[in-house]
Design an enzyme around this catalytic site. Structure first.
Site, PDB file in Angstrom:
ATOM      1  N   LYS A 147     124.305  33.314  36.536  1.00  0.00           N
ATOM      2  CA  LYS A 147     124.843  33.245  35.175  1.00  0.00           C
ATOM      3  C   LYS A 147     125.830  32.093  35.032  1.00  0.00           C
ATOM      4  O   LYS A 147     125.767  31.304  34.070  1.00  0.00           O
ATOM      5  CB  LYS A 147     125.533  34.566  34.815  1.00  0.00           C
ATOM      6  CG  LYS A 147     124.588  35.742  34.618  1.00  0.00           C
ATOM      7  CD  LYS A 147     125.362  36.998  34.260  1.00  0.00           C
ATOM      8  CE  LYS A 147     124.425  38.180  34.028  1.00  0.00           C
ATOM      9  NZ  LYS A 147     125.181  39.412  33.679  1.00  0.00           N
TER      10      LYS A 147
ATOM     11  N   SER B  80     133.636  19.540  42.746  1.00  0.00           N
ATOM     12  CA  SER B  80     133.489  20.790  42.015  1.00  0.00           C
ATOM     13  C   SER B  80     133.911  20.640  40.550  1.00  0.00           C
ATOM     14  O   SER B  80     133.311  19.873  39.802  1.00  0.00           O
ATOM     15  CB  SER B  80     134.286  21.879  42.728  1.00  0.00           C
ATOM     16  OG  SER B  80     133.948  23.155  42.249  1.00  0.00           O
TER      17      SER B  80
END
Length: 251
Positions: free
Chosen positions: A132, A92
């Site tokens: 987004k 991540s």
């Protein structure tokens, strides 16, 4: 004569290049940022040749990740992110931190990727907000890997868009990283003569021949804060607190 000999020895030793070695292990949370920032300040003060940031993380806060990337890229001393030891991951947020290094390396038995954003509970973010965030992260990652070629950029974006993860060998084949190294000594040997691009526009060719190393370890306070801000530990402490309140009420 003895004093002169000692002075000459110390002077010669101080002229040897210095590598600052740091170990960032655990979730990407504010104490991790403070540790990395402190280590880079030490490297600057010691006029180090290079910083080796050994990374092993499942990921963490996007905001903290961006702060770490910012302070790394602003460093006057080249930062090499090294995913290690064996079985470590740069998951991540850790994947983007690895890409942000002026150079990057991985232990042969490590993995990198799965950088799709999730919320603090580990669940998928609501679709519009997720889109987004993904677009922002993909734009940021393109600035980090654009010089590595199309395969590296495609892989980096897939890590964010599709949560793709790869082995060290696959990352090297895509030129997402620069080296596969067995240990820090092996990495330093590989770095000798390697040229990195600094954010001030200059290029720096690393001199790691006969290099000295200095460990900058995480402090007790930083380690304590890192433990307390670990989501798993925080949840456990919250559960204990709630249980204590229930016991008090029932009694």
């Amino acid at each position: 004569m003895i004093a002169l000999t000692v002075f000459q020895f110390v002077h010669a030793q101080s002229n040897e290049p210095l590598a600052i070695i740091m170990t960032a292990e655990g979730p990407i949370v504010p104490p991790m940022y403070e540790y990395i920032k402190r280590g880079l300040e030490v490297a600057d003060q010691r006029n180090a040749e290079v910083v080796i940031l050994q990374l092993n993380t499942p990921g963490g806060s996007v905001e903290t990740m961006l702060e770490i990337i910012q302070v790394m890229r602003a460093s006057k001393v080249p930062v090499v992110v090294y995913v290690s030891p064996n079985d470590a991951i740069a998951g991540s947020a850790g994947a983007l931190i690895t890409m942000a290094g002026h150079a990057s390396a991985m232990d042969p038995k490590t993995a990198i990727g799965a950088a799709s954003p999730i919320d603090s509970s580990g669940s998928d973010i609501q679709s519009t907000l997720q889109t987004k965030i993904k677009e922002i992260l993909k734009a940021r990652v393109r600035t980090l890997v654009e010089g590595r070629g199309a395969p590296a950029t495609k892989l980096a974006e897939a890590m964010i868009e599709d949560a793709k993860a790869v082995t060290a060998k696959e990352a090297l084949e895509a030129k997402l990283i620069d080296f596969i190294s067995d240990d820090t000594e092996d990495l330093l040997q590989s770095l000798n003569g390697f040229t990195v691009q600094m954010d001030d526009g200059g290029r720096h060719t690393l001199n790691t021949e006969n290099i000295r190393t200095q460990d900058v370890n995480i402090s007790f306070i930083e380690q304590l804060l890192l433990m307390l801000t670990d989501p798993n530990i925080a949840f456990l402490l919250l559960a204990i607190g709630v249980q204590g309140i229930l016991i008090e009420i029932s009694s």
